[in-house]
Design an enzyme around this catalytic site. Structure first.
Site, PDB file in Angstrom:
ATOM      1  N   CYS A 166       5.739  41.060  48.298  1.00  0.00           N
ATOM      2  CA  CYS A 166       4.817  41.413  47.211  1.00  0.00           C
ATOM      3  C   CYS A 166       3.508  40.680  47.516  1.00  0.00           C
ATOM      4  O   CYS A 166       3.508  39.455  47.670  1.00  0.00           O
ATOM      5  CB  CYS A 166       5.400  40.931  45.884  1.00  0.00           C
TER       6      CYS A 166
ATOM      7  N   ASP B 127      10.216  41.345  45.365  1.00  0.00           N
ATOM      8  CA  ASP B 127       8.979  41.985  44.873  1.00  0.00           C
ATOM      9  C   ASP B 127       9.061  42.044  43.354  1.00  0.00           C
ATOM     10  O   ASP B 127      10.146  41.919  42.767  1.00  0.00           O
ATOM     11  CB  ASP B 127       8.841  43.406  45.451  1.00  0.00           C
TER      12      ASP B 127
ATOM     13  N   CYS C  90      -0.936  46.208  48.738  1.00  0.00           N
ATOM     14  CA  CYS C  90       0.087  46.165  47.694  1.00  0.00           C
ATOM     15  C   CYS C  90       1.259  46.977  48.224  1.00  0.00           C
ATOM     16  O   CYS C  90       1.068  48.083  48.746  1.00  0.00           O
ATOM     17  CB  CYS C  90      -0.448  46.789  46.402  1.00  0.00           C
TER      18      CYS C  90
ATOM     19  N   HIS D 282       3.423  48.621  46.847  1.00  0.00           N
ATOM     20  CA  HIS D 282       3.686  49.890  46.157  1.00  0.00           C
ATOM     21  C   HIS D 282       2.884  51.055  46.748  1.00  0.00           C
ATOM     22  O   HIS D 282       3.260  52.212  46.599  1.00  0.00           O
ATOM     23  CB  HIS D 282       3.303  49.777  44.680  1.00  0.00           C
TER      24      HIS D 282
HETATM   25  N1  DGL Z   1       4.052  45.249  44.755  1.00  0.00           N
HETATM   26  C1  DGL Z   1       3.133  44.267  44.246  1.00  0.00           C
HETATM   27  C2  DGL Z   1       2.167  43.839  45.355  1.00  0.00           C
HETATM   28  O1  DGL Z   1       2.409  44.045  46.525  1.00  0.00           O
HETATM   29  C3  DGL Z   1       2.331  44.629  43.033  1.00  0.00           C
HETATM   30  C4  DGL Z   1       2.968  45.219  41.845  1.00  0.00           C
HETATM   31  C5  DGL Z   1       2.669  44.483  40.549  1.00  0.00           C
HETATM   32  O2  DGL Z   1       1.545  44.520  40.045  1.00  0.00           O
HETATM   33  O3  DGL Z   1       3.605  43.862  40.077  1.00  0.00           O
HETATM   34  O4  DGL Z   1       1.147  43.257  45.059  1.00  0.00           O
END
Ligand code: DGL
Length: 284
Positions: free
Chosen positions: A84, A21, A201, A203
């Site tokens: 990610c 990620d 996402c 996150h």
């Molecule tokens: N964790 C990333 C996703 O799933 C996004 C984080 C970023 O913008 O780098 O898209």
């Protein structure tokens, strides 16, 4: 985690599963994977030095993702999970071509499957980074599975730094979430109200509690972690690459910047303490 090169060559099932990620978000996928496949060793790479990916251009995201994936593949892995959404949306076909025949799985398809089957009325809102929404990967993936569904995409850029900062709830987080989402979940009486919010996402699961308060209790919030873990299990089973159930899986963590910070915030994503000496600094 030590690998016996020869043994691994003869028995690739002993190799770890790699996850990647841009930062710590993919730890939500690692957590689901460890629960689903406790015997598997895992290597996780968070490219925190280059985070965020979500505001960058497609070519940059592809370049960064290729670099990170190459580093993991060179370590000897039996499968790569692009944990990610931004990297999956921009770079999955490139990564698959580049590292074939290594199995490479992204998080968009599993997330789309989970949302398409969770929604009762077919009104789905997907929230993700700017790059993921602009590329339309989720909208297209859901349309393939459930063509009659209406999918509305909303970029929620500020959720990434909030999660990386460990700000999961409280009035500031809810205020930002309200600004992004409230109007979508309070449509005019004539319109159909979305019943599913897809976290596009990795996150965003950290903000689950705050998001549920903003969209209301009747909205189902879905993320791709559990479905991705299930897809990894199916793929490893199909390829006869599953590790013996007797083994207790070990995870190793790599970051491109600031191990202490990775350990501190990573603990929130993993839901267990992560010590700085479990995290190694690498350069890409
Ligand atoms: N964790 C990333 C996703 O799933 C996004 C984080 C970023 O913008 O780098 O898209």
């Amino acid at each position: 985690m030590q690998h016996d090169g020869l043994g691994d060559m003869h028995n690739p099932s002993l190799l770890p599963v790699a996850l990647f990620d841009s930062g710590m978000g993919g730890l939500t996928v690692l957590k689901a994977l460890a629960k689903c496949l406790p015997a598997e060793d895992m290597i996780y790479l968070g490219d925190t030095a280059r985070l965020p990916y979500g505001t960058k251009g497609r070519d940059t995201i592809i370049r960064y993702t290729l670099k990170a994936a190459g580093k993991l593949v060179d370590m000897g892995v039996k499968m790569l999970v692009v944990a990610c959404n931004t990297a999956t949306a921009a770079a999955l076909p490139t990564i698959r071509d580049h590292f074939a025949p290594l199995p490479v799985l992204g998080v968009v398809e599993p997330g789309a499957m989970a949302a398409a089957s969770a929604s009762r009325n077919g009104q789905i809102v997907v929230i993700a980074t700017e790059a993921t929404i602009a590329g339309g990967a989720y909208q297209q993936a859901i349309a393939r599975i459930r063509p009659e569904a209406r999918v509305l995409g909303r970029a929620c850029t500020l959720f990434v730094p909030l999660a990386e900062e460990g700000w999961m709830k409280g009035p500031i987080v809810e205020g930002i979430a309200r600004r992004y989402l409230k109007h979508i979940f309070t449509p005019p009486v004539t319109a159909l109200r979305p019943d599913t919010l897809l976290l596009g996402c990795t996150h965003f699961p950290l903000l689950l509690h705050a998001l549920q308060r903003v969209v209301g209790p009747h909205v189902r919030i879905i993320d791709s972690a559990a479905t991705t873990a299930q897809c990894v299990k199916e793929e490893l089973t199909w390829r006869a690459l599953l590790r013996d159930a007797g083994h207790s899986g070990i995870s190793r963590f790599l970051t491109t910047d600031n191990c202490a910070r990775f350990a501190r915030t990573g603990s929130l994503f993993l839901g267990r303490p992560l010590k700085p000496d479990e995290v190694d600094l690498i350069d890409l």
